[in-house]
Scaffold this active site. Sequence first.
Site, mmCIF file in Angstrom:
data_model
loop_
_atom_site.group_PDB
_atom_site.id
_atom_site.type_symbol
_atom_site.label_atom_id
_atom_site.label_comp_id
_atom_site.label_asym_id
_atom_site.label_seq_id
_atom_site.Cartn_x
_atom_site.Cartn_y
_atom_site.Cartn_z
ATOM 1 N N HIS A 287 -4.664 4.023 -2.877
ATOM 2 C CA HIS A 287 -4.628 3.281 -1.614
ATOM 3 C C HIS A 287 -3.788 2.012 -1.729
ATOM 4 O O HIS A 287 -3.168 1.567 -0.763
ATOM 5 C CB HIS A 287 -6.062 2.934 -1.203
ATOM 6 C CG HIS A 287 -6.164 2.161 0.073
ATOM 7 N ND1 HIS A 287 -6.029 0.798 0.132
ATOM 8 C CD2 HIS A 287 -6.392 2.563 1.342
ATOM 9 C CE1 HIS A 287 -6.162 0.400 1.390
ATOM 10 N NE2 HIS A 287 -6.380 1.439 2.134
ATOM 11 N N HIS B 262 -26.754 -16.921 24.989
ATOM 12 C CA HIS B 262 -25.726 -16.733 26.002
ATOM 13 C C HIS B 262 -24.995 -18.030 26.357
ATOM 14 O O HIS B 262 -24.110 -18.014 27.204
ATOM 15 C CB HIS B 262 -26.338 -16.147 27.279
ATOM 16 C CG HIS B 262 -26.722 -14.700 27.166
ATOM 17 N ND1 HIS B 262 -27.536 -14.223 26.165
ATOM 18 C CD2 HIS B 262 -26.398 -13.611 27.924
ATOM 19 C CE1 HIS B 262 -27.698 -12.921 26.314
ATOM 20 N NE2 HIS B 262 -27.017 -12.527 27.368
ATOM 21 N N HIS C 260 0.850 -1.196 0.000
ATOM 22 C CA HIS C 260 0.000 0.000 0.000
ATOM 23 C C HIS C 260 0.879 1.237 0.000
ATOM 24 O O HIS C 260 1.511 1.553 1.002
ATOM 25 C CB HIS C 260 -0.922 -0.008 1.216
ATOM 26 C CG HIS C 260 -1.856 -1.179 1.216
ATOM 27 N ND1 HIS C 260 -1.491 -2.428 1.666
ATOM 28 C CD2 HIS C 260 -3.135 -1.300 0.783
ATOM 29 C CE1 HIS C 260 -2.513 -3.263 1.524
ATOM 30 N NE2 HIS C 260 -3.522 -2.612 0.996
ATOM 31 N N GLU D 38 -16.645 -5.808 25.120
ATOM 32 C CA GLU D 38 -15.804 -7.002 25.161
ATOM 33 C C GLU D 38 -14.619 -6.866 24.201
ATOM 34 O O GLU D 38 -13.492 -7.246 24.505
ATOM 35 C CB GLU D 38 -16.613 -8.242 24.789
ATOM 36 C CG GLU D 38 -17.788 -8.547 25.711
ATOM 37 C CD GLU D 38 -19.024 -7.731 25.375
ATOM 38 O OE1 GLU D 38 -19.027 -7.005 24.350
ATOM 39 O OE2 GLU D 38 -20.003 -7.803 26.147
#
Lengths: 671, 671
Positions: A265, A476, A35, A414
């Site tokens: 890019h 869960h 890149h 999380e």
Amino acid sequence: MDLNALRTANPDHWSKATAIRALTLDAVAAANSGHSGMPMGMADVATVLFEKHLKFDAANPLWPDRDRFILSAGHGSMLIYSLLHLVGDTQFPIEELKNFRQMSARTAGHPENFLADAVEVTTGPLGQGIANSVGFAMAEEIQRATYGAKVVDHHTYVIAGDGCLMEGVSQEAITLAGRHKLSKLIVMWDNNNITIDGPVTLSDHTDQVARFKAAQWHTIEIDGHNPEEIDAALTEARKSDMPTMIACKTHIALGHAAQDTSKGHGALTDPQQLTAAKEAYGWKYGAFEIPKDVKSAWEEIGKRGVAERQAWEERFDKMPRAKRETFNRALALDAPKKLSATIKAFKKQMSEAAPKLATRASSEKVLEVLNPIMPETVGGSADLTGSNNTKTGDLGVFDTDNRAGRYIYWGIREHGMASAMNGMALHGGVRPYGGTFMCFTDYARPAMRLAALSKLPSVFVMTHDSIGLGEDGPTHQPVEHLAISRATPNTYVFRPADTVETAEAWEIALSLKETPSVLSLTRQGLPTVRTEHKNTNMVEKGAYVLADADTKRQVILIASGSEVSTAMAARDLLQAEGIGTRVVSMPCMELFAAQDDAYRKRVLPGGAVRVGVEAGVRMGWDQWLLGERGKFGKAGFVGMDRFGASAPAEELFEKFGITAEGVAQAARDLL
Amino acid sequence: MDLNALRTANPDHWSKATAIRALTLDAVAAANSGHSGMPMGMADVATVLFEKHLKFDAANPLWPDRDRFILSAGHGSMLIYSLLHLVGDTQFPIEELKNFRQMSARTAGHPENFLADAVEVTTGPLGQGIANSVGFAMAEEIQRATYGAKVVDHHTYVIAGDGCLMEGVSQEAITLAGRHKLSKLIVMWDNNNITIDGPVTLSDHTDQVARFKAAQWHTIEIDGHNPEEIDAALTEARKSDMPTMIACKTHIALGHAAQDTSKGHGALTDPQQLTAAKEAYGWKYGAFEIPKDVKSAWEEIGKRGVAERQAWEERFDKMPRAKRETFNRALALDAPKKLSATIKAFKKQMSEAAPKLATRASSEKVLEVLNPIMPETVGGSADLTGSNNTKTGDLGVFDTDNRAGRYIYWGIREHGMASAMNGMALHGGVRPYGGTFMCFTDYARPAMRLAALSKLPSVFVMTHDSIGLGEDGPTHQPVEHLAISRATPNTYVFRPADTVETAEAWEIALSLKETPSVLSLTRQGLPTVRTEHKNTNMVEKGAYVLADADTKRQVILIASGSEVSTAMAARDLLQAEGIGTRVVSMPCMELFAAQDDAYRKRVLPGGAVRVGVEAGVRMGWDQWLLGERGKFGKAGFVGMDRFGASAPAEELFEKFGITAEGVAQAARDLL
């Protein structure tokens, strides 16, 4: 852009920044991949950062009080490799750059922390670097509060792109940084308005500055090609009492035909366009050629920090010896000498008391004895403190008015938690552990993989590890998550059966230096199965004979975690019928796989049918059930082959047949 | 809060809202688990929504033009169950509520879409519902543009909590909604300032209103207990030309001793406190008792939409027949009759042309013939359109000025994409597929699991599926990701070997109704191995004999994807040595496992050594290598047992021994 105006406005700066652009163009062309655009666009910002602000000493990239530089937009790896070569980092001679993206080179496609000392972080999966940086800044605050600003006082600088800011984890990161006023964290946003698919506006209209302000950041907007503006912004950022985001308006692939396009890019490899770009820069040198004066100027920058480092070393040496030793021990990830004795004493006590405890509660008991002797631990939970049992009495809560606090309320983040834990581990000097429900390893997964790849000893405390979670239901209840973590290279998955095994698992996890651990812990109470004290850490063997057959061995039951006591009860049933049954507890498959053949055969000899028992999917078990099977040649598995359901836990184990009778019957069926 | 003032200000509203609170308290007490506080806090908002705004007919919960109601804060499931009982949904008699969280009840701990018609979405993993809602709103826009506002014209209402807004995926969702001006999306934020660990401020100081504004949303702030303010806000939101976020200031567990505390977030089961709360409400009824007048008033609300639904049916019947048929076919997830013939013709052509193509390019070729005959497909990519090969010529790009566009530039938002795809599939009428790099299934993982649990036929197009990705290195090279997806129940993982198998995989994926698919596709070119045309869809069998042994069968090589041609080349080497070798192509383990024993034994008979070949971890393979082994009893695996590296692809396959010679040698070693 009028390159000429840029060049003449500040020729010294221009030549230094252009060296980065030229090396990037040359390396990408040589590799025929990579890149180009991002290093070309951010060369000015990086040059000013390294020249005037970043505290570092190129010859000592591991100096503990250095500023940290994180390239969150990891695809622009040639930016960091160019910089390290230019400042004289001996791990980055020009040959390394010529070998960009080739086998065994330090110049991997994306920066990899384990290949070079000065590469702080493995980046590439977008959003991770900026999320790691929160952990870096927190670790710095904790260490500064612990050891004093004379020995710990550095900044964390991040270059992030639009991709990093679009990833959800960046929101978790910036809101955490804002909440905790991590004022030594400075993010430079490469605002080039280009993504791979086209202009950013194709997929996003977010006002990023307003977004960061809403997260309680200080923000500054500048022209990312104007060295004076860059310098002023960095100076202002360093003075702020909030984390700072500097929006740097840049042109991707500056000066190249592909400037300001999504083509820019990627890999710019057309030789004519490369030549034209260099001409536009006024750069008359060959491939990988840096004129002496430019290289010297950069090498001076690489030595800027020498005096500062030496002064730091003097201050460090004046610290009380005990403090120095703890600082160095934590940095080296050496466990304290007391660890082993502490665990042994704890195990003895637990084997005697034989409590019935959920292993998440066992884990809390272990942490209550370990946290006081390991001041480097930093605990936390993603808004499930009471459920994950991760907080112990002595930790204190990390906050703006208590930087020495070793417990972090991560909020419902999380992924951000796991990424920040990685950042803490990468920063060094602290040992992070953090908890959530096992099922939400899904959310933390990108960071957990990077912990393994980056060789970080983070500990993921995953509780409520099966249908034993009960009424919350299948959203869960983990079913496939043990397999997921076990499938990941360089990851230890511990599923202890009781308080004693939990203590042994923690002892190992807190002694590891290059491997993350997943602790899979129950919600529900479990009896103590290790009622006979042993000094030896049995979990370290991965699996071992917990109870042998009383009569001729016909059955081997292999189980982990909550199913070990189920297997023991099944053994009682079978032995009452005269069927000799061995129970093997298998708390860590990875460690068992690492034992020698002889040991593995002693634990799992032929000549008996085998039944694996685990309240999860079978995947991963066949190697133990079938791989070394003996003359009976039969094996079965009692576990889950579907998602769970919402109901009380005991009813679920009954429904899915994960019971003593279910296990005994599976064995009988094979005989 | 002065409950008395609330009650006397609007007694009719109060009694309806209190019925929700009372049922919640009763059900949680009966289950002795669950979350009381959220339904109690949001009862007023939900009451006004259902009474005055939500377009629905309780007796016809599947009416296609209903408004969608999504409880993103799924732990507050008693809110939705109470509402459905009160409005007279026949699937929710009072017995269901009494059985809250018990085995086989519809009233699962968290809402599960597959248990009840009126439960639109399975929620609980936080942030998912709000991210799904973006897909709902997009699907509505696409359908409206396709079929006209007379038959498609509905809103998507979401209740989200602080947890939803802290999760990173919510940022991906709200920036997508803002970008696309999804004005029929209305989010009601339960702004109660409480999380499980304590006040929100413990972990977050974000100005949520400013954050949504930065993402180009309309925002309104109200008192969430004032019915007039709620009504006015919903009216205003429905008029906005942007998505709207209504910040509803509420008191969690309103009226209970635990009001405004994190204890109030959980299960409130103390009988005395329950009684005291009901007294404070002025609610004089027994457990699960709803006075007749209140129930009647709610049932009237349940019938509010009857006339509207009938009028809609009349309008629908006036649509041209072909349009009606397509609408219904897509809603029923029936594949078009032409699908099979189209695939067969394509396969024949490809078997003859035998192109060397990366399977990602094969996939594009397949989509070029399928998208025109399946107007229900909606494609997209997380900023890797050119790499994932997901865009075909006829799709058009979904945008504010082209709502009929069937291609979505998702931006760098793998998680948001997958969640929105789930939302589209849940909305119905469209069939979403979306792409990213296989390695970034990590980011999409929470949504991919929910696709499987929720029984949604979303198709995840995962390209660059091994070290064949090359120079980008280990951060981008999947190793464990096939195992991860295969470990997940109700998920089909397809790893086709060439263009023909890719077409077969797509045919299956687009015919499934209750199972998501993962298409694992290569970056690198592969030869056509299926050069002999067969009408039969061989991938449907999961595995099949691609080439049999020319002489006595001594070896069976089992391979998937890019390694099938490697196995074919190894077969050439072995047969040249006189070693009879069968090659089994195994594009889908789940489908092979579903075949009968006889077929599986025909494909994998005993009496030969077996070598599995896949450029990923061994986990999941042992069932085929060891499980049915015959008299030779030996098996091996050629694949990865570590993370990859950054280098050109061919060199990596060489380095890790995944070559024809490597496979042949593994076989020789076993003989």
